[in-house]
Design a protein around this motif. Structure first.
Motif, short mmCIF file in Angstrom:
data_model
loop_
_atom_site.label_atom_id
_atom_site.label_comp_id
_atom_site.label_asym_id
_atom_site.label_seq_id
_atom_site.Cartn_x
_atom_site.Cartn_y
_atom_site.Cartn_z
N VAL A 745 0.86 -1.18 0.00
CA VAL A 745 0.00 0.00 0.00
C VAL A 745 0.90 1.24 0.00
O VAL A 745 1.78 1.35 0.86
CB VAL A 745 -0.94 0.00 1.23
CG1 VAL A 745 -1.92 1.17 1.14
CG2 VAL A 745 -1.70 -1.32 1.34
N TYR A 746 0.68 2.09 -0.94
CA TYR A 746 1.54 3.28 -1.13
C TYR A 746 3.03 2.91 -1.09
O TYR A 746 3.83 3.56 -0.44
CB TYR A 746 1.25 4.33 -0.04
CG TYR A 746 -0.19 4.81 -0.01
CD1 TYR A 746 -0.83 5.26 -1.17
CD2 TYR A 746 -0.89 4.84 1.19
CE1 TYR A 746 -2.14 5.71 -1.12
CE2 TYR A 746 -2.20 5.28 1.25
CZ TYR A 746 -2.83 5.72 0.08
OH TYR A 746 -4.12 6.16 0.13
N GLY A 747 3.36 1.79 -1.67
CA GLY A 747 4.76 1.40 -1.77
C GLY A 747 5.31 0.65 -0.56
O GLY A 747 6.46 0.20 -0.57
N GLN A 748 4.50 0.50 0.48
CA GLN A 748 4.94 -0.19 1.69
C GLN A 748 4.34 -1.60 1.76
O GLN A 748 3.17 -1.79 1.39
CB GLN A 748 4.41 0.55 2.94
CG GLN A 748 4.98 1.92 3.15
CD GLN A 748 6.31 1.84 3.87
OE1 GLN A 748 7.37 1.90 3.24
NE2 GLN A 748 6.27 1.67 5.18
N ASP A 749 5.09 -2.56 2.26
CA ASP A 749 4.57 -3.92 2.41
C ASP A 749 3.71 -4.05 3.67
O ASP A 749 4.04 -3.49 4.71
CB ASP A 749 5.75 -4.91 2.52
CG ASP A 749 6.24 -5.30 1.15
OD1 ASP A 749 5.50 -5.97 0.42
OD2 ASP A 749 7.38 -4.90 0.79
N TYR A 750 2.60 -4.78 3.52
CA TYR A 750 1.74 -5.05 4.68
C TYR A 750 1.26 -6.50 4.61
O TYR A 750 1.17 -7.07 3.52
CB TYR A 750 0.50 -4.15 4.69
CG TYR A 750 0.81 -2.68 4.89
CD1 TYR A 750 0.89 -2.15 6.18
CD2 TYR A 750 1.00 -1.85 3.79
CE1 TYR A 750 1.17 -0.79 6.36
CE2 TYR A 750 1.28 -0.50 3.98
CZ TYR A 750 1.35 0.03 5.27
OH TYR A 750 1.64 1.36 5.44
N ARG A 751 0.95 -7.04 5.79
CA ARG A 751 0.20 -8.30 5.82
C ARG A 751 -1.12 -8.00 6.54
O ARG A 751 -1.12 -7.55 7.68
CB ARG A 751 0.99 -9.37 6.56
CG ARG A 751 0.15 -10.61 6.88
CD ARG A 751 0.99 -11.84 7.16
NE ARG A 751 1.75 -12.24 5.97
CZ ARG A 751 2.52 -13.33 5.94
NH1 ARG A 751 2.66 -14.10 7.02
NH2 ARG A 751 3.18 -13.66 4.84
N VAL A 752 -2.22 -8.26 5.86
CA VAL A 752 -3.53 -7.91 6.39
C VAL A 752 -4.29 -9.16 6.82
O VAL A 752 -4.43 -10.09 6.03
CB VAL A 752 -4.36 -7.13 5.35
CG1 VAL A 752 -5.78 -6.91 5.85
CG2 VAL A 752 -3.70 -5.79 5.03
N GLY A 753 -4.74 -9.16 8.06
CA GLY A 753 -5.52 -10.29 8.56
C GLY A 753 -6.89 -9.82 9.02
O GLY A 753 -7.34 -8.73 8.67
N ALA A 754 -7.54 -10.65 9.82
CA ALA A 754 -8.91 -10.36 10.28
C ALA A 754 -8.95 -9.12 11.15
O ALA A 754 -9.96 -8.40 11.19
CB ALA A 754 -9.46 -11.56 11.04
N GLU A 755 -7.85 -8.86 11.83
CA GLU A 755 -7.83 -7.68 12.72
C GLU A 755 -7.82 -6.38 11.94
O GLU A 755 -8.25 -5.34 12.43
CB GLU A 755 -6.62 -7.76 13.68
CG GLU A 755 -5.24 -7.61 13.02
CD GLU A 755 -4.85 -8.78 12.10
OE1 GLU A 755 -3.82 -8.65 11.43
OE2 GLU A 755 -5.57 -9.82 12.04
N GLY A 756 -7.31 -6.44 10.73
CA GLY A 756 -7.35 -5.26 9.86
C GLY A 756 -6.24 -4.27 10.12
O GLY A 756 -5.53 -4.32 11.15
N ILE A 757 -6.04 -3.39 9.12
CA ILE A 757 -5.01 -2.35 9.20
C ILE A 757 -5.62 -1.07 8.69
O ILE A 757 -6.30 -1.07 7.65
CB ILE A 757 -3.78 -2.71 8.33
CG1 ILE A 757 -3.06 -3.93 8.92
CG2 ILE A 757 -2.83 -1.53 8.22
CD1 ILE A 757 -1.89 -4.40 8.09
N LYS A 758 -5.38 0.03 9.41
CA LYS A 758 -5.82 1.33 8.91
C LYS A 758 -4.61 2.13 8.49
O LYS A 758 -3.64 2.23 9.22
CB LYS A 758 -6.56 2.09 10.01
CG LYS A 758 -7.99 1.65 10.19
CD LYS A 758 -8.73 2.56 11.15
CE LYS A 758 -10.11 1.97 11.40
NZ LYS A 758 -10.85 2.74 12.42
#
Lengths: 767, 767
Positions: A745-758
């Motif tokens: 997202v916007y060039g950054q790596d994320y791992r998204v699970g059930a808890e979610g990321i804002k």
């Protein structure tokens, strides 16, 4: 783009509604109120008979007729196949006191029609004023079952307002329908009979011998009499109903339709199968079927809804689009394709184009992978036709048709059918896209690679080496931009072919490593050689990709930069559509383009190009594009979003979701722009959502249009259900089911699970 | 060029003769034995009825039917006009003892047919063996009168060899003829009557309402009875003749045909005019008409014969060509054009192409200036159509049709009708050529300049400026080389347009100076402005002429030098004609060319190019040319002669004069290659004679083919009759009438008068 909305319908988040009856707009509404369940479709025509302007259209997916084409030369098609207008299973005539209802002649008031996205039911209501002064309230409801493909349901309700008396209703199955474009009916009756409480008829098409079985049952509680009526291509019943003042009396009709294209099956078997189906659903009443229908749609909205806050019109619009996508196709009947107008009209002859893979497939990949796979299987199933077609063009491998209903080429303009090569690469891209997002390597190895190999063979024999440059490319082609008719080294085709070769070789390597035994078998069956692979590698490496090194602008094809310039804003509005107002040859002599070509591949292989490159090419090509394709603005909107032009992005988006609802192109009367409806979905998810799916990981760069408060959409990725919610301040990712999803997202790596990321919203710097 | 002669006919300097009857070759012979007098033509079909393979073709110049075309786009034609098969005025049935003659069924011997170039009469002879053992010698003669355009004459002679008895002859006018290409008859009878000793019938075409009046008289000295026979589209007589053993009995039929295309004239007037014509020639007998015919041809041979010593086959061939040229057109009926097959078959639909100006016109300019002028007047007469056509293509001025019978465009392939621009420049070149050679400035100022101005307007609005180069040129065109379908800046078109602009401006200047008053009137009528002329000058000066400075090779169009190379000698012989064996789009993807394009303008503007340039371009293009046009080899032969390649020149010449006699292209059955017949004349005069006529003075550089002893040809130049005689050692010029002629021979200036000049032959140094 001189496109102006024709605001007419009631805005509602879950419905399309029309109040009052405007005969001049009837065909437009007939298209908008079309129903379909992928197996069959009916336009929203007045089933009770209408003396005014109407297109009585009833279509069955893949059921076709053909007409001969006077072909002058080899490789030009000799037979043109098209989706044929079929049985009017809604056929009804209503007579009270000797007067027969006809909205073109009868007096009526309180007319309203609506299509409810949650029930899937199309309802028309009106009050009919008889010459005698008597009035009766009528309601017509219909739906085509999403759970039982063969089933069509109709309910007509009568409520006499100031009298009691009888109504005569003729209801039946009519095969004497005319195919408007050809001005004739194509059906001949094979058999007609009452059987087991139903009236059934079997007919076949004149030339192609496609067969269609149709049967119906009637349920009417206060029936005085009922008798069978038959004529040459019709079977029906005359029913007399008793109507009581102030009371609602209904008559239900449940029709079972069954299409058989396999000429190897004899008539009797088709008839028997039809009767068995009729028998199977004999116990199903209208109410029960309607309840199943509502449940089905409730699942769809749970899985695929896009919610928009702060923009009721686009909220309605995008739901209409999603509703239509499911109506057109959802994968319960494998091996169908999607016509440019779905099952909503005769225009484009019911033919499927590269739009299926380029515009529709993403929707299904991310919402309904089963349907996505099934669409690809249409191409696998029709591989023999593509192999034959390549031979007709003196080439090897598989050449997929530019326009088809059954896998054969059905475009009678040789300049399109013979010069447009972008279906094959679209299929290859679709395979890659589908496999990357779903992880379905089983399909890839079973069917995908075979297609890739045959497609590669075509592109390896159709291309040539330039005598001066020594580079490989395609001569005498028309790219996606159809305003450059016959050019050399169209950049889109060259680049897509290069990528296609590379992907084929990559999959070969992968399968060889992962499933050596199966690979050897496949390679043996297809006669795949090492020399062949070396040849593809060489051709991919030698591929000419014309580009101005200084500006970074890709040249659409050899010589494009010298094409005479035209300021497209100087074209008088009255000249549009140019196809109708300009001499055919004149369309092709400018740097004016019809739809994205270079920008198209920059979208498809987004990860391969820098933002600067995208800006340079957008700035060069956008002012030259007249968007004479309804598919064009969405791609521009998506790229405009990416390069930081939110106003332009919104301007191009504006009519995407409401192209048909507001009849922007003034041709919705011919049918819905089904494939552009799919582009509307892409416009939100790829455009504002900033999603890219051409790399290994999903990429997002969300933005939000100024006038929106919030929007959200779901995505299915490798079996995980991901919810994306964007508001003015942040984007919220979370999985609703399945494994966590890796993304950028916007060039950054994320791992998204059930808890979610804002993540806080970012703005792209305006270039 | 895999072309092989099919040697079949008897070689004779003044005749074509066939001995024995070969049903398989009948259609070929029907074409070769075609008769015409520019007003009408008949194929050499067996008029007595024939159950075998025949094309019963009877044509009237400019008489046409039309069929609708399903056009998709603006600027593409909607109606296709074609020369329609018309009345069989030779219709005959012969019955003796109940047996009716039919060469497909009857027993016969001693069959022979011949066409005599000095009498213009076509004769067939045979001995018919009846089942009874009786034999009768039959002779059929026919000619179409060169002095009375409406008149067709037929004589049938009977000579019973071993009996005396009767013969029943049905003879008449039959309008039930079928147009083979469309599989139907196009005629409906308007009136049918016996009048003044003749039987007459008036019929009209179904769609175009073209009318044709036909009447005949019969003369038979020993007639037993004669009665009128009529049916729907037939009028005739049943004549019973008495035949005496060993005696020749003849029956003569003189038919008067009169075609009326003007729908403004009512049927009664047409009928009356027809009867008046019939009346006018009522006194003319077969023998007298035949004598007039012989006199006519004797004048032709005096004026136009090419004599070749040492090569009987080409001697016969070139006379056949000259005979056909006069049959097809000689200018007695103004405003006709020349179809690609003349009046000898349905192929090419009787349409005229640029061939008229590019290939036929030179023959007439130098042999029959009246006919040349009349051909140009066809273009003047059809100027209104050309103006309308330009508008259809969103251009100004006059756009002449690529294929036409009446001045309207009749090519239903848009890629030809809309992209081929070379008719207009051919007309302009034709005007210039005609005026330069005849000095007819009256025509130039009255009609020529008006055409030039309107043609210029078209080329000034159809062209565009390249965005990168800033040069003017034509985008989206097809040049004379039809194997490059849609290209930019075709060098031929650009160069010819440049020259055309320059010539128009030159003539404007000249007329302004010489006939100021008339010029002002013309300019006023046409709205000619100074700005317009400045625009043409600017465009001519800015014209892009792509050329490789290093090699001196002109690039056929933008990007041609990078077109993938194909060694044309690698194409299997069985692939020819490529149009039938290659996928249509494949034809257009190579550096292979169909016919001369660059070499064509090097021939037309010969004086503008050095020998070195011609060599360089010939060496580049000749190996890439497959000559899939019968017009191609002659141009190559002419240039090969000029650049000192006598063997190649002869190789390309070889079949020019005998293309049809030896059926080289295997399609003579469809009709004669009339325009290539004209190219044969050019091949001798321009090729071996080395004549060039694009400058102010005539230029000659004569050579003689190795196997020839001597040849001679006449030339009309500014009213003077010039005789050119070439033998192994020298060329002999002398005027036979008129003023002395200034010319350049081998680069030296000469003035040639009645006393003549002999100049030793030179050889061009081989480059």
């Amino acid at each position: 783009m001189p496109k102006v909305a024709d605001k007419y319908l009631v805005v509602d988040p879950w419905k399309v509604a029309e109040e009052g009856f405007d005969p001049a707009r009837n065909r437009v509404s007939e298209s908008i109120f079309s129903l379909g369940n992928e197996y069959m479709g009916v336009r929203g025509y007045p089933e009770e008979g209408y003396g005014g302007d109407t297109l009585l259209g009833s279509y069955f997916n893949g059921l076709f007729e053909e007409s001969k084409v006077d072909a002058h030369y080899k490789g030009i098609i000799k037979s043109l196949r098209f989706m044929v207008n079929a049985v009017d299973w809604l056929y009804t005539r209503i007579t009270i006191e000797g007067e027969t209802l006809d909205l073109a002649a009868s007096r009526f008031s309180d007319y309203r029609r609506e299509l409810d996205f949650r029930s899937g039911v199309y309802t028309r209501e009106l009050v009919w004023h008889l010459n005698s002064g008597k009035s009766v309230k009528l309601s017509f409801q219909r739906f085509v079952s999403m759970t039982v493909s063969h089933l069509g349901c109709q309910r007509i309700a009568f409520e006499p307002l100031n009298f009691s008396g009888t109504a005569e209703v003729r209801t039946g199955l009519d095969f004497s329908v005319v195919h408007e474009d050809q001005g004739r009916s194509y059906w001949g009756t094979l058999k007609r009979q009452e059987a087991g409480g139903a009236a059934a008829i079997l007919a076949q098409t004149v030339n192609t011998k496609n067969r269609l079985f149709s049967a119906f049952r009637v349920e009417a509680p206060v029936q005085i009499s009922s008798r069978l009526v038959e004529s040459d291509r019709f079977i029906g019943r005359d029913v007399v109903l008793y109507l009581e003042q102030g009371k609602r009396t209904t008559i239900d009709k449940l029709a079972v339709n069954y299409a058989e294209k396999d000429s190897g099956i004899d008539h009797e078997t088709v008839w028997r199968t039809g009767l068995e189906l009729t028998e199977r659903y004999a116990g199903l009443g209208y109410d029960e079927a309607a309840e199943q229908q509502r449940e089905y749609w409730s699942r769809v909205w749970k899985d695929s809804d896009i919610a928009i806050e702060g923009d009721p019109e686009n909220q309605q619009g995008i739901r209409f689009c999603i509703f239509q996508m499911y109506q057109t196709y959802h994968g319960d009947n494998p091996g169908f394709n999607i016509g440019a107008k779905g099952l909503t009209g005769e225009a484009y002859r019911g033919l499927a184009f590269w739009d299926t893979e380029s515009y529709c497939l993403p929707f299904y990949i991310f919402n309904n992978p089963k349907a996505a796979k099934s669409l690809l299987e249409f191409r696998y199933k029709s591989l023999p036709y593509a192999l034959r077609r390549a031979k007709e063009l003196d080439c090897e491998g598989a050449f997929y048709p530019i326009a088809t209903i059954d896998g054969t080429e059905s475009c009678d303009l040789w300049q399109h059918s013979n010069l447009q090569l972008h279906v094959g690469t679209a299929v290859a891209y679709g395979i890659r896209h589908y496999v990357n997002i779903t992880g379905d390597t089983a399909f890839l190895y079973e069917k995908g690679l075979e297609m890739l190999i045959q497609i590669s063979r075509f592109y390896a024999t159709r291309g040539q080496f330039g005598q001066k440059t020594g580079e490989y490319g395609y001569f005498g082609v028309m790219g996606p931009d159809e305003f450059q008719l016959m050019v050399n080294n169209n950049c889109y085709i060259n680049l897509m072919a290069k990528k296609m070769f590379e992907y084929t070789l990559e999959v070969i390597g992968q399968m060889r490593a992962e499933e050596a035994g199966a690979f050897v078998k496949l390679a043996g069956r297809l006669g795949l050689t090492e020399e062949e692979q070396a040849d593809w590698k060489h051709k991919a490496e030698s591929m000419k990709i014309p580009r101005d090194a200084e500006t970074g602008v890709y040249e659409e094809h050899d010589g494009f930069f010298d094409m005479p310039h035209l300021n497209i804003h100087d074209i008088p509005v009255t000249d549009f559509p140019l196809y109708s107002h300009w001499s055919y040859d004149r369309l092709y002599r400018y740097d004016m383009i019809k739809q994205p070509d270079v920008l198209m591949f920059m979208f498809l292989y987004s990860g391969q190009f820098t933002l600067e490159e995208k800006r340079a090419n957008y700035d060069y090509y956008e002012p030259r594009c007249i968007h004479e394709s309804s598919l064009s603005p969405s791609i521009h909107s998506i790229i405009a979003s990416e390069i930081g032009r939110p106003e332009e992005a919104y301007k191009f988006f504006e009519f995407a979701t409401r192209l048909d609802l507001d009849n922007y192109n003034r041709n919705t009367r011919e049918g819905l722009h089904t494939t552009s409806i799919a582009a509307a979905w892409m416009n939100i998810v790829y455009g504002f959502g900033g999603m890219r799916s051409d790399g290994e990981k999903l990429v997002f760069g969300p933005t939000i249009p100024e006038r929106w408060e919030k929007y959200s959409f779901p995505i299915t990725f490798h079996g995980s259900k991901l919810r994306v919610e964007v508001n003015k301040d942040y984007v919220h990712f979370r999985t609703e089911s399945g494994e966590p999803v890796d993304m950028i997202v916007y060039g950054q790596d994320y791992r998204v699970g059930a808890e979610g990321i804002k993540i806080a919203l970012e703005r792209v710097k305006v270039g």
